[in-house]
Design an enzyme around this catalytic site. Structure first.
Site, PDB file in Angstrom:
ATOM      1  N   CYS A  37      -8.410   1.949  -1.005  1.00 19.29           N
ATOM      2  CA  CYS A  37      -7.409   0.885  -0.939  1.00 19.29           C
ATOM      3  C   CYS A  37      -7.788  -0.229   0.035  1.00 19.29           C
ATOM      4  O   CYS A  37      -7.536  -1.393  -0.237  1.00 19.29           O
ATOM      5  CB  CYS A  37      -6.041   1.454  -0.604  1.00 19.29           C
ATOM      6  SG  CYS A  37      -5.951   2.314   0.975  1.00 19.29           S
TER       7      CYS A  37
ATOM      8  N   ASP B  54       0.841  -1.184   0.000  1.00 20.86           N
ATOM      9  CA  ASP B  54       0.000   0.000   0.000  1.00 20.86           C
ATOM     10  C   ASP B  54       0.885   1.245   0.000  1.00 20.86           C
ATOM     11  O   ASP B  54       2.009   1.220   0.489  1.00 20.86           O
ATOM     12  CB  ASP B  54      -0.892  -0.023   1.244  1.00 20.86           C
ATOM     13  CG  ASP B  54      -2.002   1.011   1.180  1.00 20.86           C
ATOM     14  OD1 ASP B  54      -2.291   1.514   0.079  1.00 20.86           O
ATOM     15  OD2 ASP B  54      -2.575   1.316   2.224  1.00 20.86           O
TER      16      ASP B  54
END
Length: 73
Positions: A53, A13
């Protein structure tokens, strides 16, 4: 019967996927990830099915759409 496979599934991420030296980035050096990519499977084109995300990773790990795993609500 063959033994079970060991699978290491890495999701990252807050960085762009092309920022790997294994994918030809000129400035970023990622030797450990390059070694994993050389010895395993490297997905050069991956598309997310959810915009945020967190819910996108939940979809990736569960195999479910956002509206089914309800991580985004």
């Amino acid at each position: 019967m063959a033994g079970k496979l060991n699978i290491l599934f890495i999701t990252a991420d807050q960085w762009r996927g092309e920022c790997l030296s294994a994918l030809g980035h000129e400035m970023v050096k990622t030797p450990n990830l390059d070694a994993l990519a050389a010895d395993g499977v490297l997905f050069k084109r991956h598309y997310a099915n959810a915009v945020p995300c967190g819910p996108s990773r939940a979809s990736l790990h569960t195999g479910m759409y956002l509206q089914n795993h309800r991580s985004g609500t």
